[in-house]
Design a protein around this motif. Structure first.
Motif, PDB file in Angstrom:
ATOM      1  N   VAL A   1      -2.060  20.343  42.906  1.00 17.80           N
ATOM      2  CA  VAL A   1      -0.885  19.745  43.538  1.00 17.80           C
ATOM      3  C   VAL A   1      -0.065  19.044  42.455  1.00 17.80           C
ATOM      4  CG1 VAL A   1      -0.053  18.140  45.283  1.00 17.80           C
ATOM      5  CG2 VAL A   1      -2.181  19.419  45.673  1.00 17.80           C
ATOM      6  N   LEU A   2       1.133  19.563  42.200  1.00 16.25           N
ATOM      7  CA  LEU A   2       1.994  19.034  41.145  1.00 16.25           C
ATOM      8  C   LEU A   2       3.090  18.152  41.746  1.00 16.25           C
ATOM      9  CD1 LEU A   2       2.593  22.254  38.994  1.00 16.25           C
ATOM     10  CD2 LEU A   2       0.918  20.439  38.590  1.00 16.25           C
ATOM     11  N   THR A   3       3.195  16.935  41.258  1.00 12.56           N
ATOM     12  CA  THR A   3       4.284  16.054  41.660  1.00 12.56           C
ATOM     13  C   THR A   3       4.936  15.472  40.408  1.00 12.56           C
ATOM     14  OG1 THR A   3       3.290  15.463  43.783  1.00 12.56           O
ATOM     15  CG2 THR A   3       4.920  13.958  42.887  1.00 12.56           C
ATOM     16  N   VAL A   4       6.245  15.660  40.289  1.00  7.46           N
ATOM     17  CA  VAL A   4       7.019  15.049  39.209  1.00  7.46           C
ATOM     18  C   VAL A   4       7.486  13.692  39.715  1.00  7.46           C
ATOM     19  CG1 VAL A   4       9.031  15.267  37.713  1.00  7.46           C
ATOM     20  CG2 VAL A   4       7.729  17.308  38.355  1.00  7.46           C
TER      21      VAL A   4
ATOM     22  N   ALA B   1      -5.133  16.758  42.114  1.00  6.85           N
ATOM     23  CA  ALA B   1      -3.777  16.229  41.997  1.00  6.85           C
ATOM     24  C   ALA B   1      -3.371  16.163  40.531  1.00  6.85           C
ATOM     25  CB  ALA B   1      -3.700  14.837  42.624  1.00  6.85           C
ATOM     26  N   ASN B   2      -2.093  16.394  40.287  1.00  6.56           N
ATOM     27  CA  ASN B   2      -1.565  16.357  38.931  1.00  6.56           C
ATOM     28  C   ASN B   2      -0.172  15.746  38.973  1.00  6.56           C
ATOM     29  OD1 ASN B   2      -0.492  16.859  36.379  1.00  6.56           O
ATOM     30  ND2 ASN B   2      -1.498  18.848  36.170  1.00  6.56           N
ATOM     31  N   ASN B   3      -0.076  14.467  38.617  1.00  4.98           N
ATOM     32  CA  ASN B   3       1.218  13.814  38.511  1.00  4.98           C
ATOM     33  C   ASN B   3       1.758  13.993  37.094  1.00  4.98           C
ATOM     34  OD1 ASN B   3       1.587  12.532  41.154  1.00  4.98           O
ATOM     35  ND2 ASN B   3      -0.236  11.366  40.606  1.00  4.98           N
ATOM     36  N   THR B   4       3.025  14.360  36.998  1.00  4.20           N
ATOM     37  CA  THR B   4       3.637  14.558  35.692  1.00  4.20           C
ATOM     38  C   THR B   4       5.030  13.946  35.686  1.00  4.20           C
ATOM     39  OG1 THR B   4       4.133  16.237  33.991  1.00  4.20           O
ATOM     40  CG2 THR B   4       4.666  16.797  36.272  1.00  4.20           C
ATOM     41  N   THR B   5       5.600  13.829  34.492  1.00  4.10           N
ATOM     42  CA  THR B   5       6.941  13.270  34.344  1.00  4.10           C
ATOM     43  C   THR B   5       7.833  14.276  33.645  1.00  4.10           C
ATOM     44  OG1 THR B   5       6.313  12.198  32.269  1.00  4.10           O
ATOM     45  CG2 THR B   5       6.136  10.883  34.286  1.00  4.10           C
TER      46      THR B   5
ATOM     47  N   ASP C   1      -6.516  33.286  42.097  1.00  5.83           N
ATOM     48  CA  ASP C   1      -7.643  32.358  42.150  1.00  5.83           C
ATOM     49  C   ASP C   1      -7.222  30.904  41.938  1.00  5.83           C
ATOM     50  OD1 ASP C   1      -9.636  34.471  42.379  1.00  5.83           O
ATOM     51  OD2 ASP C   1      -9.112  34.939  40.302  1.00  5.83           O
ATOM     52  N   HIS C   2      -6.004  30.682  41.451  1.00  4.22           N
ATOM     53  CA  HIS C   2      -5.567  29.306  41.153  1.00  4.22           C
ATOM     54  C   HIS C   2      -4.069  29.198  41.438  1.00  4.22           C
ATOM     55  CE1 HIS C   2      -5.755  25.656  38.183  1.00  4.22           C
ATOM     56  NE2 HIS C   2      -5.190  25.355  39.333  1.00  4.22           N
ATOM     57  N   LEU C   3      -3.737  28.381  42.394  1.00  2.00           N
ATOM     58  CA  LEU C   3      -2.368  28.196  42.840  1.00  2.00           C
ATOM     59  C   LEU C   3      -1.907  26.776  42.540  1.00  2.00           C
ATOM     60  CD1 LEU C   3       0.130  28.931  44.753  1.00  2.00           C
ATOM     61  CD2 LEU C   3      -1.278  27.986  46.598  1.00  2.00           C
ATOM     62  N   ALA C   4      -0.673  26.635  42.065  1.00  2.00           N
ATOM     63  CA  ALA C   4      -0.055  25.318  41.910  1.00  2.00           C
ATOM     64  C   ALA C   4       1.045  25.177  42.954  1.00  2.00           C
ATOM     65  CB  ALA C   4       0.527  25.152  40.512  1.00  2.00           C
ATOM     66  N   ILE C   5       1.114  24.009  43.587  1.00  2.00           N
ATOM     67  CA  ILE C   5       2.155  23.751  44.574  1.00  2.00           C
ATOM     68  C   ILE C   5       3.013  22.596  44.071  1.00  2.00           C
ATOM     69  CG2 ILE C   5       0.432  22.420  45.880  1.00  2.00           C
ATOM     70  CD1 ILE C   5       3.644  24.004  47.348  1.00  2.00           C
ATOM     71  N   ALA C   6       4.310  22.809  43.994  1.00  3.20           N
ATOM     72  CA  ALA C   6       5.244  21.742  43.640  1.00  3.20           C
ATOM     73  C   ALA C   6       5.453  20.888  44.886  1.00  3.20           C
ATOM     74  CB  ALA C   6       6.567  22.338  43.152  1.00  3.20           C
ATOM     75  N   TRP C   7       4.947  19.658  44.852  1.00  3.84           N
ATOM     76  CA  TRP C   7       4.862  18.856  46.071  1.00  3.84           C
ATOM     77  C   TRP C   7       5.731  17.614  45.974  1.00  3.84           C
ATOM     78  CZ3 TRP C   7       3.782  19.763  50.786  1.00  3.84           C
ATOM     79  CH2 TRP C   7       3.527  18.724  51.693  1.00  3.84           C
TER      80      TRP C   7
END
Length: 277
Positions: free
Chosen positions: A186-189, A217-221, A155-161
């Motif tokens: 959507v995960l972006t480091v 969207a989810n930007n992380t460091t 039901d919930h997918l994260a994509i390393a983008w």
């Protein structure tokens, strides 16, 4: 049209734990797949020891190892059949292969299915070799499954983008597995490498939303973390049940030297990870 998942299992040496096999079987059911298991029994070459043969029954040891492999195959058949009963359709086939040939054989078989589910454990090196063979040799998406994985549906997918070709391939493969009405994070480091474009996570999120997908969207460091830890922690914090990412590899004879995020994901797997190559 029924979706089919492939699960290769080795039966010689350090085999994968039952818990990981059951977790991968459960994931196949959660993804609404029929499951095909390819179990490999070992075919050991004859060993000649003219000096030591008088003291050591080498042919007998070879036979015993092959018999143990065959017995493990039957045990695994019973284990998976019990797990699949009344849940998903199962096909379980055995194949005898030469020692060391399992990765290539598994990659060739995996090409005939929609995806592979690969039970994972850091201590089972033979299973890791098979998984790497499938990831880099099958041309099909593969999901690494830790023993801790438990889900009823995706039901919930994260994509390393990162905007790359392999990330786009992973996204396309993973979206087909998402349950109707499911969410995508959507995960972006942002500080791990140079990214081509500003706010690429937001750009992909808008594209998915335009297609009717519930996406954020989810930007992380990185901080002091590795890229794999950062991605997996961000995915778990967002509530995702699976992480999809591109898998990078460089062929070196029959082995694969895994680079960057892929390698560290394989070392410390915390949730199911779909790798596309």
């Amino acid at each position: 049209m029924a979706r089919t998942a492939y699960m290769p299992l080795g039966t010689y040496g350090k085999v994968i734990a039952d818990e990981a096999i059951l977790a991968a079987t459960g994931l196949a059911a959660a993804l609404r797949c029929n499951l095909h298991v390819g179990a490999f029994t070992v075919d050991l070459p004859p060993v000649y020891a003219p000096l030591g043969g008088a003291l050591l029954d080498i042919p007998g040891l070879v036979r015993a190892a092959e018999e143990q492999s065959n017995a493990e195959c039957e045990r695994l058949r019973n284990l998976v059949e019990a797990a699949c009963r009344a849940k998903i359709e199962l096909s379980f086939k055995t194949r005898k292969v030469a020692l060391g040939a399992e990765p290539d054989a598994a990659a060739a078989q995996a090409r005939y299915f929609d995806l592979s589910v690969l039970p994972w454990a850091t201590e089972a090196y033979g299973a890791q070799d098979v998984a790497q063979g499938v990831i880099f040799g099958s041309g099909r998406p593969a999901v690494l499954v830790p023993a801790s994985a438990r889900l009823a549906s995706l039901d919930h997918l994260a994509i390393a983008w990162d905007g790359s070709r392999v990330a786009a391939r992973a996204l396309g493969d993973a979206l087909t597995l998402l349950a109707p009405g499911g969410r995508v994070t959507v995960l972006t480091v942002t500080d791990e490498k140079t990214l081509h474009g500003a706010d690429i996570a937001g750009t992909l999120t808008s594209s998915l939303q335009a297609r009717g997908v519930n996406a954020t969207a989810n930007n992380t460091t990185l901080g002091a973390r590795t890229i794999a830890v950062a991605l997996q922690e961000a995915a778990l914090a967002a509530g995702a049940q699976m992480l999809a990412m591109g898998g990078f590899g460089q062929s070196r004879l029959r082995d694969f030297v895994l680079g960057g995020a892929t390698k560290s994901v394989l070392v410390d797997l915390r949730l199911p990870v779909l790798l596309a190559h």
